[in-house]
Design a protein around this motif. Sequence first.
Motif, PDB file in Angstrom:
ATOM      1  N   ARG A  71      21.442  49.982  37.805  1.00  0.00           N
ATOM      2  CA  ARG A  71      22.885  50.141  37.916  1.00  0.00           C
ATOM      3  C   ARG A  71      23.576  48.786  37.780  1.00  0.00           C
ATOM      4  O   ARG A  71      23.107  47.785  38.324  1.00  0.00           O
ATOM      5  N   ASP A  72      24.656  48.781  37.054  1.00  0.00           N
ATOM      6  CA  ASP A  72      25.418  47.557  36.842  1.00  0.00           C
ATOM      7  C   ASP A  72      26.110  47.153  38.148  1.00  0.00           C
ATOM      8  O   ASP A  72      26.831  47.947  38.750  1.00  0.00           O
ATOM      9  N   TRP A  73      25.897  45.883  38.579  1.00  0.00           N
ATOM     10  CA  TRP A  73      26.515  45.413  39.824  1.00  0.00           C
ATOM     11  C   TRP A  73      28.041  45.441  39.749  1.00  0.00           C
ATOM     12  O   TRP A  73      28.715  45.580  40.762  1.00  0.00           O
ATOM     13  N   THR A  74      28.599  45.337  38.540  1.00  0.00           N
ATOM     14  CA  THR A  74      30.055  45.352  38.408  1.00  0.00           C
ATOM     15  C   THR A  74      30.629  46.737  38.667  1.00  0.00           C
ATOM     16  O   THR A  74      31.844  46.896  38.805  1.00  0.00           O
ATOM     17  N   ALA A  75      29.743  47.754  38.729  1.00  0.00           N
ATOM     18  CA  ALA A  75      30.207  49.128  38.925  1.00  0.00           C
ATOM     19  C   ALA A  75      30.263  49.532  40.388  1.00  0.00           C
ATOM     20  O   ALA A  75      30.579  50.674  40.707  1.00  0.00           O
ATOM     21  N   LEU A  76      29.962  48.597  41.292  1.00  0.00           N
ATOM     22  CA  LEU A  76      30.025  48.921  42.710  1.00  0.00           C
ATOM     23  C   LEU A  76      31.459  49.277  43.108  1.00  0.00           C
ATOM     24  O   LEU A  76      32.419  48.675  42.600  1.00  0.00           O
ATOM     25  N   ARG A  96      31.228  31.545  45.818  1.00  0.00           N
ATOM     26  CA  ARG A  96      30.141  31.934  44.918  1.00  0.00           C
ATOM     27  C   ARG A  96      30.230  33.425  44.569  1.00  0.00           C
ATOM     28  O   ARG A  96      29.914  33.827  43.441  1.00  0.00           O
ATOM     29  N   PHE A  97      30.647  34.222  45.533  1.00  0.00           N
ATOM     30  CA  PHE A  97      30.829  35.662  45.298  1.00  0.00           C
ATOM     31  C   PHE A  97      31.829  35.891  44.173  1.00  0.00           C
ATOM     32  O   PHE A  97      31.614  36.714  43.280  1.00  0.00           O
ATOM     33  N   ARG A  98      32.917  35.133  44.171  1.00  0.00           N
ATOM     34  CA  ARG A  98      33.963  35.304  43.169  1.00  0.00           C
ATOM     35  C   ARG A  98      33.535  34.820  41.788  1.00  0.00           C
ATOM     36  O   ARG A  98      34.154  35.157  40.784  1.00  0.00           O
ATOM     37  N   CYS A  99      32.483  34.008  41.735  1.00  0.00           N
ATOM     38  CA  CYS A  99      32.031  33.468  40.448  1.00  0.00           C
ATOM     39  C   CYS A  99      31.002  34.357  39.755  1.00  0.00           C
ATOM     40  O   CYS A  99      30.569  34.060  38.633  1.00  0.00           O
ATOM     41  N   VAL A 100      30.578  35.439  40.402  1.00  0.00           N
ATOM     42  CA  VAL A 100      29.555  36.309  39.828  1.00  0.00           C
ATOM     43  C   VAL A 100      30.030  36.944  38.524  1.00  0.00           C
ATOM     44  O   VAL A 100      29.345  36.916  37.502  1.00  0.00           O
ATOM     45  N   CYS A 101      31.230  37.521  38.553  1.00  0.00           N
ATOM     46  CA  CYS A 101      31.759  38.163  37.348  1.00  0.00           C
ATOM     47  C   CYS A 101      33.261  38.377  37.524  1.00  0.00           C
ATOM     48  O   CYS A 101      33.818  38.158  38.603  1.00  0.00           O
ATOM     49  N   LYS A 102      33.925  38.808  36.446  1.00  0.00           N
ATOM     50  CA  LYS A 102      35.365  39.011  36.501  1.00  0.00           C
ATOM     51  C   LYS A 102      35.741  40.113  37.487  1.00  0.00           C
ATOM     52  O   LYS A 102      36.762  40.022  38.163  1.00  0.00           O
ATOM     53  N   THR A 103      34.913  41.141  37.577  1.00  0.00           N
ATOM     54  CA  THR A 103      35.211  42.244  38.502  1.00  0.00           C
ATOM     55  C   THR A 103      35.211  41.762  39.947  1.00  0.00           C
ATOM     56  O   THR A 103      36.107  42.077  40.723  1.00  0.00           O
ATOM     57  N   TRP A 104      34.190  40.985  40.309  1.00  0.00           N
ATOM     58  CA  TRP A 104      34.090  40.505  41.684  1.00  0.00           C
ATOM     59  C   TRP A 104      35.190  39.489  42.002  1.00  0.00           C
ATOM     60  O   TRP A 104      35.636  39.384  43.130  1.00  0.00           O
ATOM     61  N   LYS A 105      35.618  38.759  40.986  1.00  0.00           N
ATOM     62  CA  LYS A 105      36.675  37.772  41.199  1.00  0.00           C
ATOM     63  C   LYS A 105      37.989  38.441  41.552  1.00  0.00           C
ATOM     64  O   LYS A 105      38.834  37.873  42.261  1.00  0.00           O
TER      65      LYS A 105
END
Length: 359
Positions: free
Chosen positions: A6-11, A30-39
């Motif tokens: 499962r894609d982590w961005t789909a949480l 660091r959490f915000r740097c994972v991907c655009k969704t998490w940011k």
Amino acid sequence: MDELIRDWTALPTEILSFISSRLFLGDFKRFRCVCKTWKLVPSLPVPCPTQCPIPQSQWLMLYRGLKKMELNFFHPLSKDTYRMDIPELSGALLRFSKDGWLLMSRGKHSVFFFNPSTKAKIDLPDLPHHYNFNAISFSCAPTSSECMVFGIYAFFDHVRFSAISRGEEKWTGDQIKGEHDFHHSHTNPVFYNELVYCLGEDGTLGVFNPKDFSWKALQNPEISRHFLYESYLMECDGKLLAVFVGKKGRGVSVYTLDDSKMAWQRVRDLGSKMLFVSHAVSFSATKVVEGMQNKIYFPRFLGKDGVFFSLATHRYESFGSRLSRKDFDGMEEPLHCCWIESRTETYCEEELNWLSTVE
């Protein structure tokens, strides 16, 4: 097997917000740097009122520049800081903090509340005179019907008060001549047992009764004048607690007030308690992270390391370093800073109704 990937961005956003609200500053970045969704997850390291409590929600708030109004939040367990630019506070000075709310002043007469988590602002009627209090505080969150703001200006044997309660349209003030000189230490007044207690420079206590605007200076609870350099007053477990600091930070001691004798009694060990002290506000808290208890956290730094005083070792120390000193030598205190305790419980119905009317 591929179906289990499962894609982590789909949480779900709710889960991501729940996780991010429990991270300390470095991990949050660091959490915000994972991907655009998490940011884009709508969460701050300073928890919102509707979120569950996170470990250690006491932060040192540093504000730099009156024009830009940049707020920086520092946690004792981390060397990182989190920055917030709040243009609504441009030109304002922080005077006190409680329950996640800031009490600010702007210009000579304007005083208002501001919540950095919700961006809610509550204006107070203008002061009838220019702002010149030695200290000011409020009893509880301004969303409560019991909220009262109290300011004091003491000079020799004269003491001037100004107070206002929620719903009132103007400040009530008076000036009283006491029997003894009272020189207010630059620490916040404390609402305690329906009275307001003010700590003097020599350890004496001044007591203000908001019901009849009476004032008296208690002479019994006294500490040797030559010992004091800084002093802080707060409530802890239903009792008044004072921290006294000697010159250059030497000789830190804690006292509790014996109400029956009106005398200070020495406290040698805080147990699971932690004390957070600053000129604008001081308060106690119970540790939820092992190793933080029985310490007094000062708004001081040695380099990037935040400094605390350990009652176990009687030395100034810091997390993540080998710092061990007996005084403030080499340490710096920011000019504008105070501890802020983020409010984590949910609002009651009355407070939600009040907030819905605030712009």
